[in-house]
Design an enzyme around this catalytic site. Structure first.
Site, PDB file in Angstrom:
ATOM      1  N   ASP A  35     108.140  45.978-105.697  1.00  0.00           N
ATOM      2  CA  ASP A  35     109.019  46.948-106.556  1.00  0.00           C
ATOM      3  C   ASP A  35     110.525  46.367-105.888  1.00  0.00           C
ATOM      4  O   ASP A  35     110.878  45.403-105.804  1.00  0.00           O
ATOM      5  CB  ASP A  35     108.835  48.429-105.998  1.00  0.00           C
ATOM      6  N   ASN A  52     105.957  52.711-120.331  1.00  0.00           N
ATOM      7  CA  ASN A  52     106.412  54.163-120.817  1.00  0.00           C
ATOM      8  C   ASN A  52     106.770  54.253-122.276  1.00  0.00           C
ATOM      9  O   ASN A  52     107.810  55.026-122.539  1.00  0.00           O
ATOM     10  CB  ASN A  52     107.509  54.426-119.667  1.00  0.00           C
ATOM     11  N   SER A  67     105.448  54.805-113.427  1.00  0.00           N
ATOM     12  CA  SER A  67     105.540  54.225-112.244  1.00  0.00           C
ATOM     13  C   SER A  67     105.095  55.301-111.131  1.00  0.00           C
ATOM     14  O   SER A  67     104.903  55.083-109.902  1.00  0.00           O
ATOM     15  CB  SER A  67     106.963  54.059-111.988  1.00  0.00           C
ATOM     16  N   HIS A 104     113.755  53.100-106.572  1.00  0.00           N
ATOM     17  CA  HIS A 104     112.639  53.097-107.353  1.00  0.00           C
ATOM     18  C   HIS A 104     111.215  53.029-106.430  1.00  0.00           C
ATOM     19  O   HIS A 104     110.057  53.582-106.446  1.00  0.00           O
ATOM     20  CB  HIS A 104     112.501  52.348-108.466  1.00  0.00           C
TER      21      HIS A 104
END
Length: 301
Positions: free
Chosen positions: A31, A172, A255, A78
Site C-alpha cells: 500500500d 470502487n 480498500s 491509506h
C-alpha cells in the site's frame, strides 16, 4: 467496531484462549506504507519500491528494513488504515477494538506513492518481495487497476503456488466493473457492504470471461467466474489514523473491506498452527459466508 461484530470476530477470539488472535502469522500490506509510530500496530519489517520496481535502500535508517525514515513512512494514511483493520491492537486506549487479527505481525510494503498511485513495476516488485519471504502468509492489496491486467497473473499465481493468499479489493466503480489484481482468478477479491449488510453502491462486481476479458488467460481457468468472492464491512470503517500516535478515523471503500478478509485469513492460519492449506482456507471462508440481509442480487456479493 460494527465490522468486527458483523463477521463474528469476538466469537472467534474467544477460541484462542491465552494466545493472541493471529499470533504466528505475517501479513504483508502492499500500500502507501504503514505508520511505524502508531501504537496500535506491530510492524515486523519494511520495504519500499520506486516506480521502476527497484527497492529503495535509502528509505531505511539501518539499511535492513527495520527503521523506515521519511522516505518510507506513510504520508498518505491509506496503508495505515488498511493495516489497522488487519491487525490493529485489540484494545486501544479509549477506543473500539478494530483489528481482526491483533496478534498478527505486519510487514509494511510501500508500493504506492504518497498520492496513492503506483506503477505496475512498483507493485509487482512488492509482490515478489513478499512472496520470496517464507514467513509471509498473506498479501493484503487494497489497490488495483480498472479492468483485467495480464501483468498481475504471474505474480498472483506465484504467491499462491508458495501457499500464500493474495487478498485484494475488487474496486470502487460499482456494478459491471472490477479491478486487477483482484480480477486474477487465483486471488481473493473482496467487495463492500455497509452496517445494514447492503452492498455499497460503489462496490464493484462483474462476471468475467476468461477468453474475452483477458489477453492470455491460463488454460485451467474456468470459462467464466464472478468477482468479488465475498463481501465484508467497507462503509465508514474505523481504523488507525496515520500520524496520530494512537488515533483512529473513518473511511469507506473496498480498500476497507479487503483487510477484514485478510485478517480472517490470518485468524484461520493461526488457529490451525499454519497447517491449513490455501485452498482449505479459501473454501472455509466462502462456504461459511452468509447471504447479506438485503435484496442485492447474488452476483453483487
Amino acid at each position: 467496531t460494527y465490522g468486527l461484530d458483523m463477521i463474528n470476530v469476538p466469537a472467534a477470539w474467544e477460541r484462542f484462549d491465552e494466545t493472541e488472535p493471529g499470533e504466528g502469522v505475517t501479513v504483508a500490506v502492499l500500500d502507501t506504507g504503514v505508520d511505524p509510530g502508531h501504537d496500535d500496530l506491530k510492524l515486523g519489517a519494511w520495504s519500499v519500491f520506486d516506480g521502476d520496481g527497484d527497492r529503495i535502500e535509502e528509505a531505511f535508517d539501518d539499511g535492513e528494513g527495520d527503521d523506515p525514515n521519511d522516505i518510507g513512512e506513510d504520508n498518505n494514511g491509506h496503508g495505515t488504515h488498511v493495516a489497522g483493520t488487519v491487525a490493529g491492537a485489540k484494545e486501544p486506549a479509549g477506543g473500539d477494538s478494530y483489528g481482526v487479527a491483533p496478534g498478527a505481525e505486519l510487514y509494511g510494503v510501500k508500493v504506492l506513492e504518497d498520492n496513492g498511485v503506483g506503477t505496475f513495476s512498483q507493485i509487482i516488485a512488492g509482490m515478489e518481495w513478499a512472496t520470496e519471504r517464507d514467513e509471509v502468509d498473506v498479501l493484503q492489496m487494497s489497490l488495483g487497476a480498472e479492468g483485467t491486467k495480464d501483468a498481475f497473473i504471474e505474480p498472483v499465481r506465484n504467491a499462491r503456488n508458495d501457499g500464500k493468499i493474495v487478498v485484494a479489493s475488487v474496486g470502487n466503480d460499482g456494478e459491471g466493473s472490477s479491478s486487477s489484481p483482484g480480477n486474477v482468478f487465483e486471488s481473493f477479491p473482496v467487495g463492500a457492504v455497509d452496517e445494514s449488510e447492503d452492498v455499497a453502491s460503489f462496490s464493484s462486481s462483474q462476471t468475467l470471461d476468461s477468453d474475452d476479458d483477458w489477453e492470455d488467460a491460463p488454460d485451467e481457468w474456468p470459462d467464466t467466474y464472478d468477482v468479488p468472492t465475498v463481501v465484508a464491512p467497507g462503509v465508514f470503517v474505523e481504523s488507525a489514523d496515520a500520524g496520530t500516535g494512537d488515533g483512529t478515523r473513518l473511511s469507506s471503500g473496498t480498500s476497507m473491506s479487503a483487510p477484514h478478509a485478510a485478517g480472517t485469513v490470518a485468524l484461520i492460519i493461526s488457529a490451525t498452527d499454519g497447517v491449513a492449506r490455501e485452498s482449505t482456507i479459501r473454501d472455509a471462508i466462502t462456504e461459511t459466508a452468509v447471504d447479506p440481509d438485503s435484496d442485492d442480487p447474488k452476483h453483487r456479493y
